[in-house]
Enzyme design. Structure first.
Site, PDB file in Angstrom:
ATOM      1  N   THR A   1       0.943  -1.283  -0.100  1.00 55.30           N
ATOM      2  CA  THR A   1      -0.061   0.136  -0.044  1.00 55.30           C
ATOM      3  C   THR A   1       0.858   1.308   0.188  1.00 55.30           C
ATOM      4  OG1 THR A   1      -0.326  -0.469   2.207  1.00 55.30           O
ATOM      5  CG2 THR A   1      -2.058  -1.176   0.872  1.00 55.30           C
TER       6      THR A   1
ATOM      7  N   THR B   1      -0.666  -2.685  10.822  1.00 63.46           N
ATOM      8  CA  THR B   1      -1.033  -2.698   9.466  1.00 63.46           C
ATOM      9  C   THR B   1      -0.047  -3.608   8.538  1.00 63.46           C
ATOM     10  OG1 THR B   1      -2.410  -0.890   9.309  1.00 63.46           O
ATOM     11  CG2 THR B   1      -1.838  -1.801   7.224  1.00 63.46           C
TER      12      THR B   1
ATOM     13  N   GLU C   1       6.642   5.144   7.199  1.00 67.39           N
ATOM     14  CA  GLU C   1       6.247   6.126   6.494  1.00 67.39           C
ATOM     15  C   GLU C   1       7.006   7.290   6.841  1.00 67.39           C
ATOM     16  OE1 GLU C   1       1.737   4.869   5.626  1.00 67.39           O
ATOM     17  OE2 GLU C   1       2.053   5.783   7.370  1.00 67.39           O
TER      18      GLU C   1
END
Length: 424
Positions: free
Chosen positions: A172, A209, A296
């Site tokens: 993702t 996640t 991230e």
């Protein structure tokens, strides 16, 4: 089964491509696992110009084990997999990226049933032998019709060498695909372990996640697999954090085809499993650290080691408190050796600590010992260490024998950039 309750990536949901993490690792030399075939196709779930659906097929008799999120709002695929795991066998794994199928009510459950039924028909197996996973945006209905329409192409593309493509399909906000491999022996019989993972944000114990799938040709019963996986997860995926947020979708699974035909092992403590256990734990840690490396906006990998705690659990909680502190993480991003923030994080953890016995080191240099700054402390080597890509922080509480290791990353403006535009 009725359910009881390395490249630039561009997507519809992100206006700009994501640059590959400076901490990225290349894919290793991947091999095949006897009895496993994989494929990746574009189902058009959310992303444009990339694959977003992976299918794995397992030979009949493959045994599965898994650990799943402890989030109180799990996605429908997590509920499906928990139910499917009540029987030991697996014939397929279907994973989509771009939509998490979380907080979607009865529609989410129906989507799981539809996808499992369609996959089972194609592979001629019971729906309960199909494991499902979804990752992406929460709260949007899963377009299962697109997934089902893509299944024939996914089946046609199944191949033993499909691991790298599968790793890319489940990404993702990941900026690089993640995979690892080990070759070991059980009682003299060669066996192989290989796995892929995805994860970048919303990463914190218990898991995140984070999706990780491992396969082996070893012949092992489900109870042994489950014990090995749970133990390995505690030392790897449950010892990492990017942002302290525990996801609704995370899972770690292992599939054992049994085609290596090693001598039977039905006790997790059997010495014959020693080499396999070490290799599995090492592989899981490698995959987990890749997730942190791809945190991230991350520019630094951080290892936090706590010793001398009241217990191992206490050490783990203190290490996580340090790892999740925004002040610690931003100091690391700014290459500031602000060790006082580490002391603060220890003190706020709620765990036993004595200020006058506390010691702190960065990069192997002890800055504080026994509650005070080290005499003639020279900050130069610490400053130099902070400029590197891998940072080490050590804390000793001098209270007992408890110890733990946790890994995290720094917190940069890139994290805001990615998450502020995730759905726009």
């Amino acid at each position: 089964m009725q359910l009881r309750l390395p490249h630039l990536q561009r997507s519809k949901s992100m206006a700009k491509p994501l640059p590959v993490s400076p901490l990225a690792r290349p894919l290793p030399d991947l091999a095949t696992i006897a009895g496993v075939r994989l494929s990746a196709v574009a189902a058009g779930i959310r992303y444009q110009g990339r694959t977003d659906l992976m299918l794995a097929e397992f030979v009949p008799g493959t045994v599965a084990a898994g650990v799943y999120t402890k989030n109180a709002c799990p996605g429908a695929p997590v509920l499906w997999c928990r139910e499917a795991l009540t029987t030991p066998y697996a014939r397929a794994l279907l994973v989509n990226a771009g939509n998490a199928n979380v907080f979607t009510g009865r529609a989410g459950i129906q989507a799981c049933e539809d996808c499992a039924d369609a996959t089972a028909q194609l592979l001629d197996c019971p729906p309960q032998d199909v494991f499902l996973a979804s990752t992406g945006v929460i709260g949007e209905k899963l377009p299962q019709d697109r997934i089902i329409a893509a299944l024939p192409a996914a089946r046609a593309g199944l191949e033993e060498n499909g691991w790298a493509d599968a790793a890319r399909a489940i990404m993702t906000t990941d900026t690089f695909p993640k995979a690892a491999r080990r070759d070991v022996k059980i009682n003299g019989t060669p066996v192989r372990i290989q796995g892929i993972a995805k994860g970048s944000g919303m990463v914190a114990p218990d898991m995140a996640t984070m999706l990780a799938y491992v396969a082996t040709d070893a012949k092992l019963p489900q109870n042994v697999l489950q014990s090995l996986l749970a133990s390995g997860c505690a030392q790897s995926f449950n010892s990492i954090t990017v942002d302290s947020d525990t996801s609704t979708s995370d899972m770690l699974m292992i599939f054992a085809t049994g085609l290596a035909d090693n001598p039977e092992v039905d006790d997790v403590n059997d010495p014959a499993l020693a080499e396999f256990t070490l290799a599995l734990n090492d592989l899981l840690l490698e995959l987990a650290l890749m997730v942190v490396r791809d945190g991230e906006g991350a520019t630094k990998l951080v290892r936090i080691a706590v010793t001398g705690a009241d217990s191992n659990l206490s050490a783990h909680r203190i290490a996580l408190c340090i790892a999740n502190s925004p002040l610690v993480k931003t100091a690391i991003a700014g290459e500031d050796a602000n060790w006082g923030r580490v002391v603060m994080a220890v003190g706020k953890s709620g765990e036993p600590a004595d200020r006058d016995r506390l010691s702190v080191a960065i990069g192997g240099t002890w800055i504080a010992k026994d509650g005070g700054v080290v005499e003639n402390y020279d900050e130069a080597p610490v400053v130099a260490h902070m400029k590197g890509q891998e940072i080490e922080i050590a804390v000793d509480l001098d209270l007992g024998d408890g110890q733990a290791r946790v890994w995290t990353c720094d917190l940069t403006h890139g994290y805001i950039d990615i998450n502020g535009s995730y759905r726009s």
